[in-house]
Write an enzyme that holds these catalytic residues in place. Structure first.
Site, PDB file in Angstrom:
ATOM      1  N   LEU A   1      39.982  28.868  32.089  1.00 36.26           N
ATOM      2  CA  LEU A   1      39.055  29.850  31.530  1.00 36.26           C
ATOM      3  C   LEU A   1      39.596  31.267  31.652  1.00 36.26           C
ATOM      4  CD1 LEU A   1      35.704  28.479  33.018  1.00 36.26           C
ATOM      5  CD2 LEU A   1      36.481  28.272  30.653  1.00 36.26           C
ATOM      6  N   GLY A   2      40.406  31.500  32.669  1.00 37.54           N
ATOM      7  CA  GLY A   2      40.946  32.832  32.881  1.00 37.54           C
ATOM      8  C   GLY A   2      41.786  32.876  34.134  1.00 37.54           C
TER       9      GLY A   2
ATOM     10  N   GLY B   1      43.303  35.801  37.354  1.00 35.31           N
ATOM     11  CA  GLY B   1      43.209  37.133  37.937  1.00 35.31           C
ATOM     12  C   GLY B   1      43.862  37.166  39.293  1.00 35.31           C
TER      13      GLY B   1
ATOM     14  N   PHE C   1      42.605  36.976  42.200  1.00 34.65           N
ATOM     15  CA  PHE C   1      42.093  36.013  43.166  1.00 34.65           C
ATOM     16  C   PHE C   1      42.592  34.600  42.880  1.00 34.65           C
ATOM     17  CE2 PHE C   1      38.542  39.160  43.617  1.00 34.65           C
ATOM     18  CZ  PHE C   1      38.830  39.492  44.927  1.00 34.65           C
ATOM     19  N   GLY C   2      43.019  34.338  41.659  1.00 35.66           N
ATOM     20  CA  GLY C   2      43.472  33.007  41.291  1.00 35.66           C
ATOM     21  C   GLY C   2      42.957  32.618  39.922  1.00 35.66           C
TER      22      GLY C   2
ATOM     23  N   LYS D   1      37.553  27.832  40.771  1.00 33.40           N
ATOM     24  CA  LYS D   1      38.536  28.885  41.027  1.00 33.40           C
ATOM     25  C   LYS D   1      39.513  28.426  42.107  1.00 33.40           C
ATOM     26  CE  LYS D   1      37.090  33.135  41.192  1.00 33.40           C
ATOM     27  NZ  LYS D   1      37.830  33.880  40.138  1.00 33.40           N
TER      28      LYS D   1
ATOM     29  N   ASP E   1      36.073  45.645  42.922  1.00 31.91           N
ATOM     30  CA  ASP E   1      36.846  45.413  41.701  1.00 31.91           C
ATOM     31  C   ASP E   1      35.908  45.210  40.508  1.00 31.91           C
ATOM     32  OD1 ASP E   1      39.133  45.196  40.205  1.00 31.91           O
ATOM     33  OD2 ASP E   1      39.444  43.077  40.614  1.00 31.91           O
TER      34      ASP E   1
END
Length: 644
Positions: free
Chosen positions: A332-333, A335, A337-338, A354, A451
């Site tokens: 899905l995406g 970043g 953080f993972g 995640k 963030d």
């Protein structure tokens, strides 16, 4: 009970509050302040230091009275930075205006002062007005335990009266959340009724509160007069007019169905009753199954975590299967953080998984368990819900509720750009503010997100915002920061005191929120290179437009000009600029931001020039700061979770 718990004091019987309901209620004559007391509650705890609190309270009451005297029927006031902070709210019924409103306020204020003394919170409800004050922010609270009804008058023998009264209050409960000012009065079949919500609870909070109020007042007919009181709303019906004839409105314009038939309501009630019975039977079966399995190991794919427990422990193998072995097609995406994957559990539930970037150390595992337990207890409609977790060797997995509409950035400047209308954008702004206010002030520890940006705001099926990735900073190893070491693409969101000096406070999130609001208004990225060649960031461009009184040039061209008013745009733009002030102390708390967004005719805002940071980490603006600080200094590891 944690620190903010006193915000709920007035509706909790367990705190032995002083509650008074008048038993001699009679309809007030038209044109009077309607100063009949319905409900009074005082906190059993005194404010400390008492002198400072009373000083702050006196200031807020003076502000409230001035606002009401100027013709405003609703007002909030706050002294959040006082030695003993005070927050206050006053509201008059829409049909109690002018001098009558002020007279009702004066009577209510005197009653509060006389009954509650130095209590750190109190509320009094009159027929014509309500006053509430607390030592913590409370403005968006809708319904709380202890809501009640007050039934008076003799029984009415007229056939159909009870049905007519219930039908009218039902229509009010459905119409008022859509009505201007969240208030309306109506008359039908010899019944007069009115309902009103506190303006700062919003339309969804209003609907929730009036649903409870309708259930309470339902027990009053055939009594000739009934009222329902709650933290965020008021409802009343009577056989006698208690408001002028010109105060009534046509509810059909605000009813979703456009129907006002009590017969239809009875049919719907019958259907709902049948559905409720089936649900009850299903619940019994479910509980029996759960009871029979209570000694078996918990399976994470059932999503069995409750409100009072820690997160569900998922089997790693189940999550691996659910995400098709963490296949790229399920991603899905990604970043700092993972990466995040879409997963389909065995029970048919869709989730977001995640994979965290965490070092494989004993300390990392201990931090993971403690932080995840903390995050799993964060429950708010504008924060993404953590459902569970899993850990295998160096892999740490978090399981979140799935947001079908994805992240906000896709709707602002991605593939779905231009599809959000004005009302949706405003609701997203308010929802973000509420979520951050909860993290900062209402949860039992203060969580600073650190963030906030549009890609970390997810949208549910109704386009309500939910903030993601809060509470994860302490799970990262020292050499993995979710802020780029060069701040490429993120400096536009980051508060200067944090980016340059590593100084962390709740106001860091306030700054970032202000930038995201400008993105929502404009449909442009915070570092849009297509802006004025002399302007590197959206914030600087917005300030130039504000200075030149050209605020509408900021708006996304896809917005329909018929959907918004220039004054609304200016107000929200001023709030965004206020959030990005150079001086940390000049930025409002997020609870204050919620009030500013939802209050009509609020205080005049006068933001000053923000601080701008360019791509070489230089600070430009009203106050300059040395550019010698290195990027590595700007990413100093600071815990985002601290006790209050």
């Amino acid at each position: 009970m944690h620190g903010h718990g006193m915000a709920h004091f007035m509706l909790l019987p367990a705190l032995a509050l002083v509650m008074v309901a008048s038993a001699w209620l009679t309809p007030a004559a038209l044109g009077d302040p309607q100063a009949t007391q319905l409900n009074l509650g005082c906190s059993p705890y005194n404010a400390t230091p008492a002198s400072a609190f009373l000083l702050a309270l006196n200031s807020t009451f003076a502000d409230l009275r001035a606002n009401l005297s100027a013709g405003g029927g609703f007002a909030t006031a706050a002294e959040p930075r006082a030695a003993a902070p005070a927050f206050a709210m006053a509201q008059c019924r829409p049909y109690v205006a002018g001098r009558d409103c002020v007279a009702c306020f004066d009577a209510a204020a005197a009653r509060l002062r006389g009954a509650c003394g130095g209590a750190n919170g109190a509320r009094v409800i009159f027929d014509g007005c309500v006053i509430r004050y607390e030592s913590t922010a409370f403005f968006d609270q809708a319904t709380l335990p202890g809501n009640t009804q007050i039934c008076n008058g003799s029984a009415v023998d007229v056939a159909g009266f009870a049905d007519a009264a219930r039908a009218l209050v039902s229509d009010l409960a459905a119409a008022v959340p859509n009505a201007p000012g969240l208030a309306a009065a109506s008359a039908s079949g010899g019944v007069y009724a009115a309902a009103q919500c506190v303006e700062t609870v919003g339309d969804s909070g209003c609907a929730q509160c009036l649903k409870v109020a309708m259930g309470n007042i339902d027990g009053c007919p055939p009594s000739s007069d009934g009222r329902a009181v709650d933290a965020g709303c008021f409802m009343r019906y009577s056989t006698k007019p208690f408001f002028p004839a010109n105060a009534t409105v046509d509810l059909a314009a605000y009813l979703r169905s456009g129907k006002k038939s009590s017969r239809k309501g009875a049919i719907i009630a019958g259907i709902m009753g049948g559905v409720a019975f089936l649900i009850f039977i299903g619940l019994l079966i479910f509980l029996l199954i759960r009871w029979s399995r209570k000694f078996r190991p918990q399976r994470g794919d059932i999503l069995g975590a409750t409100e009072l427990q820690g997160p569900t422990s998922f089997y790693y193998h189940d999550l691996k299967t659910a995400t098709n072995n963490f296949n790229e097609t399920s991603k899905l995406g990604e970043g700092g953080f993972g990466d995040v994957y879409k997963g389909l559990l065995k029970n048919g539930k869709t989730v977001a998984v995640k994979r965290l970037i965490v070092m494989d150390t004993r300390k990392a595992k201990a931090n993971f368990e403690s932080e995840v337990k903390l995050i799993s207890n964060v429950h708010h409609r504008n924060l993404v819900r953590l459902l569970g977790c899993s850990q295998k060797a160096s892999e740490f997995l978090l399981v979140y509720e799935y947001m079908a509409n994805g992240s906000l950035d896709k709707f602002l400047f991605g593939e779905r750009r231009g599809t959000l209308n004005w009302k949706q954008r405003f609701n997203i702004i308010v929802g973000m503010a509420r979520g951050l206010a909860y993290l900062h002030q209402e949860f039992h520890v203060c969580i600073i997100h650190r963030d906030i940006k549009s890609s970390n705001v997810l949208l549910d099926d109704d386009f309500q915002p939910k903030i993601a990735d809060f509470g994860l900073a302490r799970l990262l190893p020292d050499d993995h920061s979710h802020l780029s070491t060069k701040f490429a693409g993120t400096l536009g969101y980051t508060a200067p005191e944090y980016a340059i000096h590593g100084q962390l406070s709740e106001k860091v999130d306030t700054y970032s929120f202000g930038v995201v609001v400008l993105e929502i208004l404009s449909g442009r990225k915070s570092n849009d290179t297509k802006l004025d060649p002399e302007t590197q960031y959206l914030l600087e461009w917005a300030w130039k437009l504000y200075e030149s009184d050209n605020i509408l040039a900021l708006l996304d061209e896809s917005l329909d000009p018929e959907e918004y008013k220039p004054d609304e745009v200016k107000r929200i733009m001023e709030i965004a600029l206020l959030c990005t002030q150079s001086a940390v102390a000049a930025r409002p708390m997020m609870s204050e931001v919620v009030v500013l967004l939802l209050t009509r005719n609020g205080p005049e805002l006068q933001p000053t020039r923000p601080t701008f940071i360019d791509a070489t980490s230089r600070v430009r603006g009203e106050t300059s700061t040395s550019s010698s600080s290195s990027a590595s200094k700007a990413t100093v590891s600071v815990s985002q979770v601290s006790g209050r």
